[in-house]
Design a protein around this motif. Structure first.
Motif, PDB file in Angstrom:
ATOM      1  N   UNK A   1       0.825  -1.205   0.000  1.00  0.00           N
ATOM      2  CA  UNK A   1       0.000   0.000   0.000  1.00  0.00           C
ATOM      3  C   UNK A   1       0.862   1.258   0.000  1.00  0.00           C
ATOM      4  N   UNK A   2       1.986   1.199   0.709  1.00  0.00           N
ATOM      5  CA  UNK A   2       2.852   2.367   0.815  1.00  0.00           C
ATOM      6  C   UNK A   2       3.362   2.820  -0.542  1.00  0.00           C
ATOM      7  N   UNK A   3       3.594   1.874  -1.455  1.00  0.00           N
ATOM      8  CA  UNK A   3       4.102   2.242  -2.777  1.00  0.00           C
ATOM      9  C   UNK A   3       3.077   3.005  -3.593  1.00  0.00           C
ATOM     10  N   UNK A   4       1.802   3.011  -3.141  1.00  0.00           N
ATOM     11  CA  UNK A   4       0.763   3.742  -3.852  1.00  0.00           C
ATOM     12  C   UNK A   4       0.176   2.994  -5.022  1.00  0.00           C
ATOM     13  N   UNK A   5       0.627   1.767  -5.265  1.00  0.00           N
ATOM     14  CA  UNK A   5       0.140   0.988  -6.400  1.00  0.00           C
ATOM     15  C   UNK A   5      -1.076   0.172  -5.984  1.00  0.00           C
ATOM     16  N   UNK A   6      -2.235   0.544  -6.508  1.00  0.00           N
ATOM     17  CA  UNK A   6      -3.491  -0.169  -6.250  1.00  0.00           C
ATOM     18  C   UNK A   6      -3.843  -0.206  -4.765  1.00  0.00           C
TER      19      UNK A   6
ATOM     20  N   UNK B   1      -8.721   3.097   8.279  1.00  0.00           N
ATOM     21  CA  UNK B   1      -7.455   2.421   8.585  1.00  0.00           C
ATOM     22  C   UNK B   1      -6.465   2.586   7.429  1.00  0.00           C
ATOM     23  N   UNK B   2      -6.920   2.279   6.208  1.00  0.00           N
ATOM     24  CA  UNK B   2      -6.031   2.390   5.047  1.00  0.00           C
ATOM     25  C   UNK B   2      -5.654   3.837   4.778  1.00  0.00           C
ATOM     26  N   UNK B   3      -6.619   4.750   4.896  1.00  0.00           N
ATOM     27  CA  UNK B   3      -6.328   6.164   4.649  1.00  0.00           C
ATOM     28  C   UNK B   3      -5.321   6.685   5.671  1.00  0.00           C
ATOM     29  N   UNK B   4      -5.490   6.284   6.930  1.00  0.00           N
ATOM     30  CA  UNK B   4      -4.545   6.718   7.968  1.00  0.00           C
ATOM     31  C   UNK B   4      -3.143   6.194   7.676  1.00  0.00           C
ATOM     32  N   UNK B   5      -3.058   4.931   7.238  1.00  0.00           N
ATOM     33  CA  UNK B   5      -1.738   4.377   6.931  1.00  0.00           C
ATOM     34  C   UNK B   5      -1.102   5.091   5.736  1.00  0.00           C
ATOM     35  N   UNK B   6      -1.901   5.452   4.747  1.00  0.00           N
ATOM     36  CA  UNK B   6      -1.343   6.154   3.590  1.00  0.00           C
ATOM     37  C   UNK B   6      -0.775   7.510   4.008  1.00  0.00           C
ATOM     38  N   UNK B   7      -1.460   8.198   4.910  1.00  0.00           N
ATOM     39  CA  UNK B   7      -0.949   9.489   5.370  1.00  0.00           C
ATOM     40  C   UNK B   7       0.306   9.317   6.220  1.00  0.00           C
TER      41      UNK B   7
ATOM     42  N   UNK C   1       9.531  -0.150 -11.739  1.00  0.00           N
ATOM     43  CA  UNK C   1      10.176   0.992 -11.097  1.00  0.00           C
ATOM     44  C   UNK C   1       9.320   2.248 -11.204  1.00  0.00           C
ATOM     45  N   UNK C   2       8.424   2.300 -12.192  1.00  0.00           N
ATOM     46  CA  UNK C   2       7.499   3.430 -12.280  1.00  0.00           C
ATOM     47  C   UNK C   2       6.296   3.252 -11.368  1.00  0.00           C
ATOM     48  N   UNK C   3       6.185   2.078 -10.722  1.00  0.00           N
ATOM     49  CA  UNK C   3       5.077   1.830  -9.812  1.00  0.00           C
ATOM     50  C   UNK C   3       3.787   1.461 -10.505  1.00  0.00           C
ATOM     51  N   UNK C   4       3.854   1.115 -11.794  1.00  0.00           N
ATOM     52  CA  UNK C   4       2.647   0.813 -12.562  1.00  0.00           C
ATOM     53  C   UNK C   4       2.304  -0.670 -12.439  1.00  0.00           C
TER      54      UNK C   4
END
Length: 742
Positions: free
Chosen positions: A252-257, A286-292, A557-560
């Motif tokens: 989740x931290x990588x921002x991918x999906x 929970x997920x939104x808090x972890x992303x922040x 590496x582009x996170x796609x």
């Protein structure tokens, strides 16, 4: 800001004389070869020869190419496989010979210049040792040594030997190594925060993400098992145990999906129950808090640690900048540029009244403003064009009707005519030599030629097979004229300067990233070449060849969608996709993709950000009231107008005219009453005037010194001391230092 006293750097201690014979075993390589031993000195001469290093570099590249060809999919009985095996033996023998020569020349461990005292040699020795071990296990074919054959995959590390032989890569690696202490501190904080969220996620979602894979409509685990189906979690996304929770949070931290995992949490009903869509579940918090906390704060601490280390190293190595104030550093940078600056040839005024009149016209500021206005209007017009633009009609005020396409073509014809006229006026007034001596004129000439080719395109296509695509490219080049705005706008020039200054270090980072991608592609080919093709690891994105692996890693590496690639690499036998000739995935995919994301995205891509920020900051922090290296260009252009032959001298009487032509802060061009201000500065200028003449370098340094004395807190003696130190450093010839690390 108080000026810091400048001290000359201490001289390094003298190097010991390694040719002095010492009692055995002191300085005896392998306890056999003393400092004066002929064999040892011969080996040292051999390994220090530039051609030897170039030969080893060539062998490393050749061995890397063979690694890329040596795929597990090759037929073991094929001639190509036999040739690759033979070349592997040859390359290993060469690398072993290189190591032995260096060990004899410098000693192995206990001498002053011992082979293993150098970090790059330690890397080389470890890679060579692995290669020898694998070959021994294959040739001897002893059952006890069979497990060592698995080390064959570590041959993918061979290209790392390039790093120790390419200086630009060594600098980047040194920066990364220097950042390890700060990164470890950040890592501890990040892992602590992630562990807290992982434990919280286990309490909330353990056992709630699983579903019946064959029939998602089944609501409970009992019904799924009774029907003979499989009840399991989505790949890489569960909180059933601490390891799975940590992996899910990192993905989740990588921002991918990451939103997919959030929807999964929102749909969770409870342990043993299939997820059901719920658009209003508070579990999304929970997920939104972890992303922040995790992605926006904790993970970016890594970026801060790397950027700070990069800036610290740049400050320590940048001409003593770590011990200088901003004004002192700017003065040192200006002096370095001024000492190296030379007068450039200008365009001499033409003879004849007509040519002189046109010369003054095209060289005037108003003419430049007119041309820049035309370029901006031309660019705006090109931006107004759209698809089927030619078919739209409009009616003018006078009632004359024409299509938008016709109006566009008439306007473009007007602009092109202006460019043709500008070229004709300049070539007539300046002459061919004078015209092409100016870089911007050569730039304009290329664009005028492309416009001419575009105009003649209709005639050319009748005789030559000119593709329409080429004509569209030529038309697109018209917009490049907007770069001429850089000539008159200092802010834009600074931005372009930032980009130009960033290109070499960014290229170094990209080169090292490409090397890491190649190593991971070779490693991936040996690990996942036979992986079953699926939705994401498919016929074009796979590890069957190094080329396909590089493309897949570029996507990663582009996170796609790299998390989907990871999921396909973890496919299990229960999926029914693994048939004869293809393999299922492996848990090795987790450290493989996670470490590549750490190196590729968090380290190298953010190191590029650090490079650009460092160059941009160095320009933005310069005091505009003081002279900077970029201001010297204006002085050189003004000098070229008065000294077109670049004789390096001007009459003393022309000093006021020169200063009036130079933009601030060196001159008075554009200021109110510029002529009187220039005369006042010329009278106060401390410059030598032998025979009534002034020299280019003397005037430049005198103007710079006067500006710093007037506008900074630095005293004149301090400025002159720095000037003398920098001039001596720049002017002295460089000596080749002895390389103790071979």
């Amino acid at each position: 800001e108080e000026p810091i006293p400048v001290e000359e750097p201490p001289k390094p201690p003298p190097k010991s004389d390694l040719l002095v014979e010492k009692p055995w075993p002191q300085e005896h390589s392998l306890c056999l070869f003393g400092p004066r031993n002929g064999i040892r000195r011969c080996c040292e001469w051999f390994v220090r020869h530039p051609n030897f290093e170039m030969f080893i570099l060539f062998i490393i590249i050749a061995s890397s190419v063979s690694l890329a060809i040596d795929s597990p999919l090759l037929d073991p009985e094929s001639p190509l496989e036999a040739q690759l095996t033979l070349t592997n033996y040859v390359f290993t023998a060469i690398f072993v010979t290189e190591a032995l020569l260096k060990i004899i020349a410098y000693g192995f461990l206990f001498t002053e210049r011992a082979y293993l005292k150098n970090g790059w040699n330690q890397l080389d020795f470890a890679i060579v040792l692995v290669s020898v071990t694998v070959i021994a296990a294959e040739v001897l074919d002893i059952e006890a040594l069979a497990p060592l054959k698995s080390l064959r995959v570590l041959r993918a590390l061979r290209p790392l030997r390039l790093v120790g032989r390419i200086e630009s890569m060594k600098v980047i690696v040194a920066t990364l190594i220097a950042s390890i202490p700060a990164v470890m501190n950040v890592l501890a904080v990040y892992l602590f925060i992630q562990a807290v969220f992982a434990i919280l996620g286990m309490q909330m979602f353990a056992g709630t993400f699983a579903m019946c894979t064959e029939d998602p409509t089944i609501a409970t685990v009992e019904e799924c098992v009774t029907a003979g189906n499989t009840w399991e979690n989505p790949p890489g996304n569960s909180f059933d145990n601490f390891g799975s929770a940590m992996l899910a949070l990192f993905l989740q931290t990588s921002g991918d999906l990451w939103e997919t995992e959030m929807f999964q949490a929102m749909a969770a009903k409870g342990p043993g129950l299939a997820p059901v869509r719920n658009d209003y579940s508070p579990a999304a918090l929970f997920t939104i808090s972890w992303m922040f906390v995790g992605a926006f704060i904790a993970l970016n601490l890594f970026i801060g640690a790397i950027v700070e280390t990069f800036n610290s190293i740049a400050a320590e190595t940048g001409a003593g900048s770590a011990t200088m104030t901003g004004a002192q550093l700017q003065w040192v940078q200006t002096i370095k540029t001024a000492v190296l600056a030379k007068p450039m040839k200008g365009v001499p005024p033409p003879e004849g009244s007509m040519r002189m009149y046109i010369f003054k016209l095209v060289m005037s500021v108003n003419f430049d403003i007119f041309i820049i206005t035309i370029i901006l209007l031309n660019t705006l017009l090109m931006a107004c064009k759209s698809y089927q633009f030619e078919d739209d009609a409009f009616i003018s005020i006078s009632g004359f009707e024409m299509t938008k396409g016709d109006a566009y073509n008439y306007a473009m014809r007007f602009f092109i005519s202006v460019y043709y006229t500008e070229f004709a006026l300049k070539i007539f007034s300046l002459g061919p030599i004078g015209y092409f001596s100016v870089g911007w004129n050569r730039f304009d000439f290329v664009l005028v030629c492309t416009a001419l080719i575009d105009d003649l395109a209709a005639d050319l296509t009748a005789y030559l097979p000119v593709p329409p695509f080429l004509l569209r490219v030529l038309r697109l080049l018209r917009i490049v004229r907007i770069l001429r705005i850089l000539k008159g706008v200092k802010g834009l020039r600074d931005l372009v300067t930032t980009i130009i200054l960033s290109l070499p270090p960014v290229f170094n980072v990209c080169s090292l990233l490409a090397l890491v991608m190649f190593i991971y592609a070779v490693l991936g080919m040996h690990l996942f070449a036979t992986l079953v093709l699926q939705d994401n690891v498919e016929s074009h994105a796979n590890f069957q060849t190094v080329g396909n692996g590089m493309l897949l890693l570029l996507q990663s590496v582009t996170g796609d969608g790299w998390t989907l690639l990871l999921q396909d690499s973890l496919v299990q036998e229960e999926s029914g996709l693994c048939t004869e000739g293809v393999d299922c995935g492996s848990w090795v995919a987790i450290p493989y993709f996670v470490t590549f994301q750490l190196f590729g995205t968090l380290v190298f891509l953010n190191l590029m950000v650090a490079v650009i920020l460092e160059n941009f900051t160095s320009l933005s922090e310069q005091n505009p009231d003081l002279v900077s290296p970029s201001d010297i260009d204006g002085f050189m252009e003004a000098w070229a107008e008065l000294d077109p032959e670049a004789n390096n001298k001007l009459p003393e009487s022309m000093l006021p005219e020169l200063i009036a032509k130079v933009p601030p802060p060196l001159g008075t061009f554009g200021e109110d009453d510029a002529a009187n201000s220039a005369r006042s500065i010329a009278k106060k200028l401390k410059v030598e005037k032998p025979g009534g003449l002034v020299k280019f370098a003397d005037v430049l340094l005198a103007l710079s010194l006067k500006r710093y004395v007037d506008k900074s807190d630095l005293p004149e003696p301090e400025l002159r001391k720095l000037e003398k130190m920098v001039s001596t450093e720049v002017g002295k010839p460089k000596t080749e230092e002895e390389d103790f690390t071979a």
